[in-house]
Write an enzyme that holds these catalytic residues in place. Structure first.
Site, short mmCIF file in Angstrom:
data_model
loop_
_atom_site.label_atom_id
_atom_site.label_comp_id
_atom_site.label_asym_id
_atom_site.label_seq_id
_atom_site.Cartn_x
_atom_site.Cartn_y
_atom_site.Cartn_z
N LEU A 15 41.31 78.14 42.81
CA LEU A 15 40.36 78.91 42.00
C LEU A 15 40.47 80.40 42.28
O LEU A 15 40.19 81.23 41.41
CB LEU A 15 38.93 78.44 42.28
CG LEU A 15 38.61 76.99 41.89
CD1 LEU A 15 37.18 76.66 42.32
CD2 LEU A 15 38.79 76.77 40.40
N GLY A 16 40.83 80.77 43.50
CA GLY A 16 40.93 82.18 43.85
C GLY A 16 41.45 82.36 45.26
O GLY A 16 41.47 81.41 46.05
N SER A 19 41.13 87.55 51.39
CA SER A 19 41.83 87.93 52.61
C SER A 19 41.63 86.92 53.73
O SER A 19 42.40 86.86 54.67
CB SER A 19 41.37 89.31 53.08
OG SER A 19 39.97 89.31 53.26
N VAL A 23 40.39 79.55 47.89
CA VAL A 23 39.34 78.65 47.39
C VAL A 23 39.96 77.69 46.38
O VAL A 23 40.64 78.10 45.44
CB VAL A 23 38.19 79.43 46.73
CG1 VAL A 23 37.13 78.47 46.20
CG2 VAL A 23 37.57 80.40 47.72
N ASP A 130 28.81 90.44 55.15
CA ASP A 130 29.81 90.87 54.18
C ASP A 130 29.28 90.74 52.75
O ASP A 130 29.92 90.17 51.88
CB ASP A 130 31.10 90.06 54.35
CG ASP A 130 32.30 90.75 53.71
OD1 ASP A 130 32.28 91.99 53.56
OD2 ASP A 130 33.26 90.05 53.34
#
Length: 422
Positions: A15-16, A19, A23, A130
């Site tokens: 999906l993506g 760093s 995923v 984050d």
């Protein structure tokens, strides 16, 4: 191609990528899931694996409508993975890339959702560390909220803390995303709940303006601005909303609101913001300089831009795309878990102007740009021409006035003005 993750899960497609890992869309005993598979170098770090297991209870216990739930943590050979709820939608960075900025009502509604999620996490003793648009997911299947905003969920809890282990970072390093780092992290203090509030206020500013309040240029310059400069007001938003942003961007952590307070205060602003269009401001000029001299840093910590790379490379630096490892392709300075040298006190103190870069009215030229210089030249020529015309007009007016006095004099007047005959 399908890939087994532990004994209970199967990863089907990517999906993506980030760093910290990749995923995947996956399947588990209870249906579709999202599986965040951490990088192999992280999985091979035994100390990190131990920390991973220690975080299990805290992460599995986070249950809130605006937090992407962690269902399981998998340690299997070289695989280190977080199994999470699958959110059908997109992330906030993708939305920003498409729209550049959001209407204030939608921006505030999204940030209020995230604040509620952070409140639950902080109550459980978990600090995200984050918070940024990449880690905010928009549930496209959820009911629309104020301003047409989709429900927002915060994801990637625990990843920054796992990666920021004592063996992986020294006291002289910073782990984080430069645009969203709270000043106390830059100064070497331990991250507490207030760092998430600072980052979330930065996200709200970015949703409204289309750029972050202290971003632009080399990461070192960004770090310095966080510590030494004050945020510039955004024109066109209610004063009470602006004061909320200012309070949450305070340099002193104790001055910031708590997440629960921020969520309530933001929702109080929604009726005032209804129907307000997106702000009409342009991003200020990025500094080409930075607080660091990149060439003076070790290769693993920064990269310089040589004159041989040409003007196009320097332009990329001014726009904020800086290679953080010498010889690597330029990265966005919003990339997760960037490792940077902690700046020395004299570096943080040097070059501060007191106020961060001011946004420009839409359509106005960037200071120092070719268009800005051309407009300045045209103004000087116009003013010079106007001065000449004005001076000529004054001279002609004086001559006309003098001539008019003589022309209007009668013969009697002339005789009376003549000297008496002897």
């Amino acid at each position: 191609m399908a890939r087994k993750i532990g004994s209970r899960y199967t990863a089907h497609q990517i999906l993506g990528r980030g760093s910290a890992g990749t995923v995947w869309l996956g399947e588990g005993p209870e249906g579709p899931v999202a599986i965040k598979l951490l990088r192999e170098d992280l999985a091979s770090d035994q100390e990190l694996v131990g920390r991973f297991v220690q975080e299990r209870t805290a992460l599995l216990g986070l249950d809130h409508p605006h937090v992407v739930g962690v269902r399981d943590l998998v340690v299997d050979g070289n695989d280190l993975a977080l199994v999470m709820d699958l959110v059908r939608g997109t992330d906030l960075r993708t939305r920003l890339d498409r729209d550049r900025r959001l209407a204030p009502e939608a921006a505030v509604a999204i940030v209020a959702d995230v604040a509620d999620g952070l409140a639950a996490a902080h109550a459980a003793g978990v600090v995200h560390r984050d918070v940024k648009p990449e880690n905010v997911l928009l549930d496209m299947q959820g009911p629309l909220g104020p301003g047409g905003a989709h429900p927002a969920l915060l994801t990637d809890f625990g990843v920054a803390k796992l990666i920021d282990s004592p063996r992986r970072t020294r006291a002289t390093k910073i782990i984080g995303t430069p645009d969203y780092l709270a000043p106390e992290i830059i100064e070497g203090l331990p991250p507490r709940a207030a760092v998430d509030i600072y980052a979330l206020a930065t996200v709200l500013y970015e949703l409204l303006a289309g750029f972050t309040p202290f971003g632009g240029g080399h990461p070192g310059a960004v770090l310095r601005r966080h510590v030494t400069e004050t945020v510039v007001p955004l024109p066109g938003i209610p004063e009470e909303l602006w004061q909320l942003i200012v309070q949450c961007l305070a340099k002193a952590p104790a001055s910031r609101l708590r997440a629960s307070e921020l969520g309530v205060r933001l929702r109080e602003q929604l009726p005032v913001l209804a129907g307000m269009p997106p702000l009409d401001v342009d991003e200020p000029e990025s500094e080409a300089e930075g607080a660091y001299d990149a060439a003076s840093q070790p290769e693993s910590e920064a990269a310089g831009v040589s004159s041989a790379q040409g003007e196009s490379e320097r332009e990329r630096v001014r726009r904020g795309a800086v290679p953080l490892v010498r010889g690597a392709a330029p990265d966005s300075n919003r990339d997760t878990h960037t490792s940077m040298r902690v700046p020395a006190p004299d570096e943080l103190a040097g070059g501060a102007r007191g106020t961060a870069r001011a946004p420009r009215a839409s359509g106005a030229p960037r200071p120092g740009s070719a268009r800005h210089r051309a407009m300045a030249r045209r103004r000087r020529v116009t003013l010079g021409t106007a001065a000449v015309v004005l001076a000529a007009a004054i001279g002609v007016g004086t001559w006309v006035a003098t001539s008019g006095d003589n022309a209007d004099a009668t013969p009697q007047d002339t005789k009376n003005s003549a000297p008496a005959s002897p």
